[in-house]
Each structure stands twice: as C-alpha cells, then as structure tokens.
Scaffold this motif. Structure first.
Motif, PDB file in Angstrom:
ATOM      1  N   TRP A 137       0.832  -1.201   0.000  1.00 50.97           N
ATOM      2  CA  TRP A 137       0.000   0.000   0.000  1.00 50.97           C
ATOM      3  C   TRP A 137       0.868   1.254   0.000  1.00 50.97           C
ATOM      4  CZ3 TRP A 137      -4.289  -0.984   4.231  1.00 50.97           C
ATOM      5  CH2 TRP A 137      -5.185  -1.941   3.739  1.00 50.97           C
TER       6      TRP A 137
ATOM      7  N   LEU B  42       0.144   4.018  -2.765  1.00 42.30           N
ATOM      8  CA  LEU B  42      -0.501   5.241  -2.268  1.00 42.30           C
ATOM      9  C   LEU B  42       0.511   6.184  -1.632  1.00 42.30           C
ATOM     10  CD1 LEU B  42      -3.555   3.454  -0.625  1.00 42.30           C
ATOM     11  CD2 LEU B  42      -3.513   4.611  -2.835  1.00 42.30           C
TER      12      LEU B  42
ATOM     13  N   HIS C 108       1.787   9.021  -2.412  1.00 38.52           N
ATOM     14  CA  HIS C 108       1.549  10.459  -2.437  1.00 38.52           C
ATOM     15  C   HIS C 108       0.227  10.846  -1.754  1.00 38.52           C
ATOM     16  CE1 HIS C 108       4.996  11.109  -5.017  1.00 38.52           C
ATOM     17  NE2 HIS C 108       4.591  10.111  -5.783  1.00 38.52           N
ATOM     18  N   SER C 109      -0.377   9.905  -1.064  1.00 33.95           N
ATOM     19  CA  SER C 109      -1.623  10.199  -0.352  1.00 33.95           C
ATOM     20  C   SER C 109      -1.362  10.171   1.153  1.00 33.95           C
ATOM     21  CB  SER C 109      -2.691   9.166  -0.723  1.00 33.95           C
ATOM     22  OG  SER C 109      -3.799   9.275   0.137  1.00 33.95           O
TER      23      SER C 109
ATOM     24  N   VAL D  52      -3.562   8.887   3.228  1.00 38.17           N
ATOM     25  CA  VAL D  52      -4.541   7.966   3.796  1.00 38.17           C
ATOM     26  C   VAL D  52      -3.901   7.017   4.808  1.00 38.17           C
ATOM     27  CG1 VAL D  52      -4.308   6.241   1.944  1.00 38.17           C
ATOM     28  CG2 VAL D  52      -6.461   6.427   3.222  1.00 38.17           C
TER      29      VAL D  52
ATOM     30  N   SER E 190     -10.993  10.623   3.460  1.00 35.72           N
ATOM     31  CA  SER E 190      -9.799  10.480   2.633  1.00 35.72           C
ATOM     32  C   SER E 190      -9.951   9.319   1.654  1.00 35.72           C
ATOM     33  CB  SER E 190      -8.580  10.266   3.528  1.00 35.72           C
ATOM     34  OG  SER E 190      -7.404  10.134   2.766  1.00 35.72           O
ATOM     35  N   ILE E 191     -10.524   8.193   2.125  1.00 32.68           N
ATOM     36  CA  ILE E 191     -10.743   7.047   1.237  1.00 32.68           C
ATOM     37  C   ILE E 191     -11.752   7.404   0.146  1.00 32.68           C
ATOM     38  CG2 ILE E 191     -11.614   4.679   1.132  1.00 32.68           C
ATOM     39  CD1 ILE E 191     -10.566   4.272   3.972  1.00 32.68           C
TER      40      ILE E 191
ATOM     41  N   LEU F 128     -10.083   9.427  -2.570  1.00 35.23           N
ATOM     42  CA  LEU F 128      -9.251   8.609  -3.453  1.00 35.23           C
ATOM     43  C   LEU F 128     -10.110   7.773  -4.398  1.00 35.23           C
ATOM     44  CD1 LEU F 128      -6.485   7.384  -0.971  1.00 35.23           C
ATOM     45  CD2 LEU F 128      -6.272   9.119  -2.750  1.00 35.23           C
ATOM     46  N   GLU F 129     -11.240   7.298  -3.913  1.00 37.06           N
ATOM     47  CA  GLU F 129     -12.125   6.506  -4.773  1.00 37.06           C
ATOM     48  C   GLU F 129     -12.672   7.352  -5.914  1.00 37.06           C
ATOM     49  OE1 GLU F 129     -13.881   3.108  -1.717  1.00 37.06           O
ATOM     50  OE2 GLU F 129     -14.880   5.056  -1.862  1.00 37.06           O
TER      51      GLU F 129
ATOM     52  N   GLN G  85      -8.572   5.900 -10.131  1.00 40.66           N
ATOM     53  CA  GLN G  85      -7.270   5.413 -10.577  1.00 40.66           C
ATOM     54  C   GLN G  85      -7.290   3.881 -10.578  1.00 40.66           C
ATOM     55  OE1 GLN G  85      -4.611   7.037 -11.668  1.00 40.66           O
ATOM     56  NE2 GLN G  85      -5.503   9.090 -11.382  1.00 40.66           N
TER      57      GLN G  85
ATOM     58  N   TRP H 183      -5.307   1.959  -7.978  1.00 43.24           N
ATOM     59  CA  TRP H 183      -5.684   2.133  -6.574  1.00 43.24           C
ATOM     60  C   TRP H 183      -6.870   1.263  -6.162  1.00 43.24           C
ATOM     61  CZ3 TRP H 183      -5.808   8.244  -6.079  1.00 43.24           C
ATOM     62  CH2 TRP H 183      -4.511   8.740  -6.302  1.00 43.24           C
TER      63      TRP H 183
ATOM     64  N   LEU I 119      -7.700   0.167  -2.309  1.00 47.86           N
ATOM     65  CA  LEU I 119      -8.772   0.976  -1.717  1.00 47.86           C
ATOM     66  C   LEU I 119      -9.903   0.105  -1.181  1.00 47.86           C
ATOM     67  CD1 LEU I 119      -9.045   4.090  -4.072  1.00 47.86           C
ATOM     68  CD2 LEU I 119      -8.253   3.992  -1.699  1.00 47.86           C
TER      69      LEU I 119
END
Length: 744
Positions: free
Chosen positions: A269, A273, A275-276, A278, A322-323, A326-327, A331, A334, A338
């Motif tokens: 993960w 991820l 650059h996130s 989360v 945050s999730i 991203l959803e 992407q 991801w 996710l």
C-alpha cells in the motif's frame, strides 16, 4: 491540598504492588510486635519464614477458592515441616526425601498455577524448616513440634490476612488485571500503527516481529484476566460489578482480534498510495485508539468512569473522507488497495464502537455464550491424567523436575563439606536459581549473587550505624515488604531485601549478625553454581530441540482457527465456546512460539543454530494469524447468492496444507513440496474479488492472502527441519486437554 491528598491516596491504593505490600507489612509487623511483646524475639525467624512461604503460595482467587487453597497449603506445609524435622537427624534420609518431594511437587505444576504455587512454596518451606531447626542450632533443644508449629503459625497468620482481604475487596484483583490487559492492548495498537508508516524501504519484517512479541504479552494478560474472572463466577448468572468486568473482558477479546487483523500487505500500500495521506490517517486512528485503551486502563485502575474525548472518532471520520476522495479519482492501480482500505476502515470503526462500549460495560449480559473455559482438574482421575501425561523424556516439566531434585541433592551434599549445621542456604539458593530454561537460570544466577552481595553490604552498614534492636526490627519488616514488592520484576533488589531481612532477624535472635555475612555469601555462590552446572549437565532443555514441535503447534492452531472461521461464514456469526476457544488457542500457540524464541536467544550460540529460521517462521506464522484474524473479525453468514464453490475449495485446501505442514514438523520431516495449487487458488480468488461485492469480496481477498502464506511457510518449515535435524530431543507434550464443557 486535601483533594490532592485524596487523589494521591487513590492512586496509591490502585497500585497492585502497594496493596500487596500493605498486606505483607501487616503480617510481618504484627508478627514482630507480638514477639517483642512476649519477649520472645528468637521466635521471629520461623514465624517470618512461615509468612514468606504462605505469601509465595498465594494466587489470585475468590474468597472460597482462597479458603480451599489455604487449607491445602497448610496441610502440605504441615506434612513438609514435620517430615523435615523428623529426618534432619539422618542426612541421607533427609536428602532423599527432599529430592523426592521436589520431583513430585514440581510435577504438580501440570495441574495449574494454583497447584504450582502451592507445590513450590511447600518445597521452600521444607528448606525453611531445615534452616530453623538444624541440628546443633538453638532450636535443636526445643520440643519436636516447636519449629513446625511456629512456621505453620506464620503461614496461617498470613493466610488469614489474605482470606480477609479477599472477602473485603473481592473485585480489586479483577479490576487490576483488566487494567493491565487494556494497557497491553494500548501498547499493541500503538505499535501496530507503526506498520502503516508510508515510508519506502522500511523494515516491515522487524516491525512484524516486534508485533508478534508484543502480542505474546497481550495474550498473557488476556489469560490472566480470564482466570481471575473465572475464579469468581458462580452457578448463578453474573450480575453487578462482576457482569461489568466480564463484559470488559469480552470487549478486550474483540478489540484484540480486530487489532491483530491484517487486510493486505501494508508495505505494498505504501508504494501504491505513496503520495496520499490515507495511510497516515490509518496510523493516527490506531494511535488514538491505543491512547484510549491506555486511558481506559487508568480509569479501571483508579476505579473511575472512562470518558472518551471523541478525537479518535473524528480521526476515523477523516479517514473515511480520505478514502472517499481517493475513490473518486478512479485510478485503476488504486482500486484493489482501496477496497481493502474500506474493509480496514470498517474494522477500525467496529473497534472504535467496542471502545465506546467499554465506557459503558454495564449494559447487560452479552448475548450468546458468555461462559469461560475451566482448565482446572475436575477429578482426581483428571489430575492424575495430567501428571501422567508429563511422564515422558520430552516433557520440559519432567526434565525440570529431575534437574531440580538432583541439584538440591547436590546442594545438600556440598553443604556437608562446608557447614553441615547452617549450610542449608546452599540448597535454598539452588532452589530459587534453578529455573526451567537456561536463560532464566543464568539471569537468576547473576542477580542472586549480586543481590546477596548488595544485601550483605547494606546489612553490615545498617548494623554498624543503627545498633538499636527496635530499629533493626523495623528494617527487617521494611526489607520483607520490599522483597514481595520487587520479587517478580526486580529480582536483584528482591534478593538484596530478603538477605537484609535474614541478617536483621538473625541479629535480633543471636546478637551476632556479622557472623552470617561471609557464610551467606559463600553459600549463595555455591548454590548458584550448582544450579548453573545442573542446567548444563542434567537433561538440558535447549529450545532449539523443541522449536519444530512448538512451530507445529502454532501452525496447527492456525489451521483449526481457519476451519472454525469458515464454519461461521456458513452458519452465521456466533461468539460461542468453539470459536473463542479456537481463536484463543491460536493466539496462545503464537505467544508460545514467541516465548520459545526469546528463550533460545539467551542460550549458547552452539545450540541456537535455528534462531534465524525460527524468527522468520514466527513472522510468517504471525502474519498468517493476522490474515485469519481479519477473516474472523468480519465473519458473518454469506447470502445464498454469495456462496461460491471457490471459497469452499480454497479454504479446505488451505486448511489441509496448513495441517500437513504442522504434521510434518511434529514428525521432524520436511513438508511435501508445494505443487502450486495454493498460488493458483490465490490468483483465482484475487481475480474474482476484483468484481465481487461485499462481504464476499473480503472473504475472497483474505483467503487469497492466506493461500499466499502457505508456500513460504512450507519452505521455512523445511529449512527448520534441515537445520535442527531429525530426531533431536523430544517434542513437548501438550498433555491431556482440558474439558470443553465449560466455555471459554
């Protein structure tokens, strides 16, 4: 000022060590005061020794259980004291009797902690009797029954205090054990949060190893709390404070299962991820929940209400946001992590709800099966069966019993060459120093010698500075209290304290405490050396020789846990005895593997060739348990339309392969080569999970993770067998299983 004093007293009262020391202080000071009032100060030594032996035999129990244990203890003490008094005039008979008693009483440890404590204290009291009534001493001219009666009087006096304490404060030990449990859970959650750190090239394996070792402490705290609760459960349904404590225990079990869950390889993960934020949010939620567990522990210890500040709940809402963000990015790379992150967020939300429930544990009895497993012998036949199960060469308990009895005999023989009258400190030092494992024995040897030296120097200084006998009596009582406060965590300090107590009491009765300094130091050196030599020469129980069997137990328990979880996906979620027992057995076996490896690392380099492979096996086995815990945490009956033959086939194959690995390890044979079926099933499960809906998607994903652990685990098992070699040492015998009619 009054409020601050009240808070300080409350905090002091909440400390387990303070409560224990207060009870010991009352017992020792009462005995000392009585001897001074009667002008019979020489009587204080056997009375003090009886108090110490009785306190060492004490275990956590209800007042009824404590009364039964006290009666058994006094009967054993009486038999030991009068037998020793009768045999002291015949050294050969005394040595034979002491060795046989040590062997038999050590084997009684197979019956449980209560019997282990009573048996150990009985052997200690036998040597205390020899010290107090040695031929040629002042007590030799007294009536036959005199010294045994004083020892029993001291034991009965402390036993009565302990019994009264159980009556007045029946729930205090349970609350303290629950506080310790939630404190360990808090430490585990904070350590688990470090796994989510999204940093490249982080040593995830090392962190998982630390998690496995910390998990062992959580499991130990769970077992202690469970035994403490069970001792107070009667035939009637629990109510009031006991019901609240029982609910807190079950909440802790659920928190532990969810805290030990893993939904994916978190280091993967971190790459996807990177650059996130989360994963940082996951980390923050876990840290805050760990803080809440620690605060709950403090509230339990201080007997205060637990009020959450809502920070963890807000952090959880931020994680969900945050999730969701991203959803919305859609992407493709991801999507798989996710979905697992969603499952993780649901798990954390349920864990948060459990913490909220812990703040209000009086909400009534848990629905379903809330009974606990009774591991005590149910009959004499059951007790004998458990002891008989240890009568084989591979039993660590039998090996320790043989080693201890021979070491005590050697200590008594050495005493004949140094000081036949007062040299009983040699076998006493051997008794305290000789432990079941090499590392524990070596640690005790160094701490025993150093502590004795410190205590003798401190005693010499106090005798010179304070020649007043009343002051020395206060020093004796204070050192006795210090011994019991520190004996489990700071053995060097405890040894110094008990040495000081003996020196002060000897000076009280003879007026010549200086004469004891050099003999006591010499006796400690000789007795400790005998214990160390016995550990090397008499049936040494090197952990490397047992490692394959310990790993086999851990792997087999994981297989049984998997089968129990999947049965609930077919029938529906029920926290019944079978499920909780399978879960606890898996975690106990994992903790036993961690403990065995810790002991192995303390052994000589020549006998720990398997340490490197063993650590890898521990990480792999614990990771498998984490994936199973996630599967168990989300368990529930699958709908008819969600039932999938692939799930059944993959679960059956995984369980069969796990059990086959365990069977091969128990026979010290390399597992059969992996034919690739598990990896193929994992690929199929992952492909199907990409299009499946919850809860089927989670089942497919977790089973894929489980299947991917099988091939590496089998490879490590083969390496372990190759390193250790076939047929080295006996496998540990689990003994006769406890009856499962009374629930966990």
């Amino acid at each position: 000022m009054q409020s601050a004093m009240t808070v300080g007293l409350r905090r002091l009262w909440a400390q387990d060590a303070f409560v224990y020391s207060l009870r010991v202080f009352v017992a020792l000071s009462g005995a000392m005061a009585l001897c001074w009032w009667l002008d019979r100060v020489p009587l204080v030594i056997p009375v003090f020794l009886g108090i110490i032996a009785s306190a060492l035999a004490e275990t956590d129990d209800s007042w009824r259980g404590r009364l039964r244990a006290l009666l058994v203890t006094l009967v054993c003490f009486a038999a030991a004291a009068f037998s020793v008094k009768a045999l002291l005039a015949w050294p050969a008979a005394f040595v034979a009797g002491l060795a046989l008693a040590a062997f038999g009483f050590t084997l009684l440890g197979a019956l449980g902690e209560r019997y282990r404590a009573i048996a150990s204290a009985t052997v200690i009291l036998a040597l205390y009797t020899a010290i107090s009534a040695a031929p040629g001493s002042q007590a030799d001219a007294l009536p036959f029954w005199h010294v045994p009666a004083l020892l029993l009087a001291g034991a009965a006096w402390y036993g009565a205090l302990s019994l009264g304490w159980c009556v007045l404060f029946p729930h205090q030990p349970v609350r303290q054990n629950l506080a310790r449990l939630y404190r360990e859970l808090g430490a585990y959650l904070r350590l688990k949060a470090s796994v989510f750190e999204p940093v490249r090239a982080v040593d995830v394996e090392r962190r998982r190893l630390a998690l496995a070792q910390t998990n062992g402490r959580v499991v130990a705290a769970l077992n202690t709390a469970k035994e403490s609760l069970f001792a107070r459960l009667g035939r009637q349904p629990p109510a009031g404070r006991l019901l609240r404590h029982l609910n807190l225990y079950f909440v802790a079990q659920d928190i532990h299962e969810r805290a030990s869950s893993s939904h994916y390889h978190y280091n993967e993960w971190a790459d996807v991820l990177f650059h996130s934020d989360v994963l940082y949010r996951c980390q923050r939620v876990l840290k805050l929940q760990g803080v809440d567990c620690t605060q709950l522990a403090g509230a339990l210890q201080l007997h205060q209400p637990f009020v959450r500040d809502g920070e963890a709940e807000r952090a959880l809402a931020d994680l969900h946001d945050s999730i969701a963000y991203l959803e919305r990015q859609q992407q493709p790379a991801w999507q798989r992590p996710l979905k697992s992150l969603r499952a993780l967020a649901r798990n954390l939300a349920t864990l948060d709800a459990q913490l909220t429930a812990a703040a209000r544990p009086e909400g009534g009895e848990r629905p379903g099966d809330s009974s606990l497993l009774d591991r005590t012998p149910r009959s004499l036949a059951d007790a004998w069966g458990r002891v008989r199960a240890q009568l084989h060469a591979g039993s660590p308990l039998l090996r320790h019993a043989v080693r201890l009895s021979l070491a005590l005999a050697a200590g008594c023989a050495a005493m004949q060459f140094t000081d036949p009258t007062h040299g009983y400190w040699i076998p006493l030092a051997t008794l305290f120093v000789c432990q079941p494992t090499y590392g524990a024995t070596l640690s005790k040897v160094t701490q025993r010698v150093a502590g004795t030296a410190v205590g003798l120097v401190a005693g010499w200084a106090l005798l010179r500075l304070f020649p007043s006998l009343p002051l020395q009596a206060l020093f004796a009582v204070a050192s006795g209290v210090l011994f019991f406060v520190t004996r489990t965590r700071h053995y060097l300090t405890a040894t110094a304290a008990i040495t000081l107590l003996v020196l002060m009491c000897f000076n009280q009765s003879t007026g010549n405490g200086y004469a004891l300094i050099w003999p006591r130091l010499l006796d400690t050196l000789v007795g400790s050396a005998i214990a160390a030599i016995a550990m090397f020469l008499v049936l040494p129980d090197w952990q490397g020789r047992r490692l394959a069997a310990v790993v086999a137990q851990a792997v087999r328990a994981n297989g049984l846990y998997l089968r129990e979880i999947m049965s609930q996906y077919a029938t529906g979620k029920v926290d019944d005895l079978d499920y909780r027992l399978a879960r606890r057995t898996a975690h106990n076996a994992d903790a036993a593997l961690s403990t065995a490896l810790s002991h192995m690392l303390q052994e000589p380099r020549a006998v720990r060739r398997q340490a490197g492979v063993g650590m890898q096996v521990l990480v792999r086995s614990h990771t498998l348990l984490n994936f199973l815990s996630a599967l168990g945490a989300h368990r529930g009956q699958l709908a008819v339309e969600d039932s999938d033959p692939l799930v059944t086939r993959a679960a059956d194959h995984a369980a069969l392969r796990i059990e086959a690995i365990a069977q091969a390890l128990s026979q010290r044979l390399p597992p059969l080569p992996d034919d690739g079926t598990a990896a193929a099933l994992a690929d199929a499960l992952e492909r199907q999970a990409d299009t499946a809906q919850e809860p089927l998607r989670l089942v497919l994903t977790q089973l894929a993770l489980v299947c991917r652990q099988i091939a590496p685990l089998a490879t490590l098992a083969g390496q372990l067998v190759a390193v250790s070699g076939p047929g080295q040492g006996g496998a540990p015998h689990a003994g006769r299983p406890a009856p499962a009619s009374v629930a966990q």
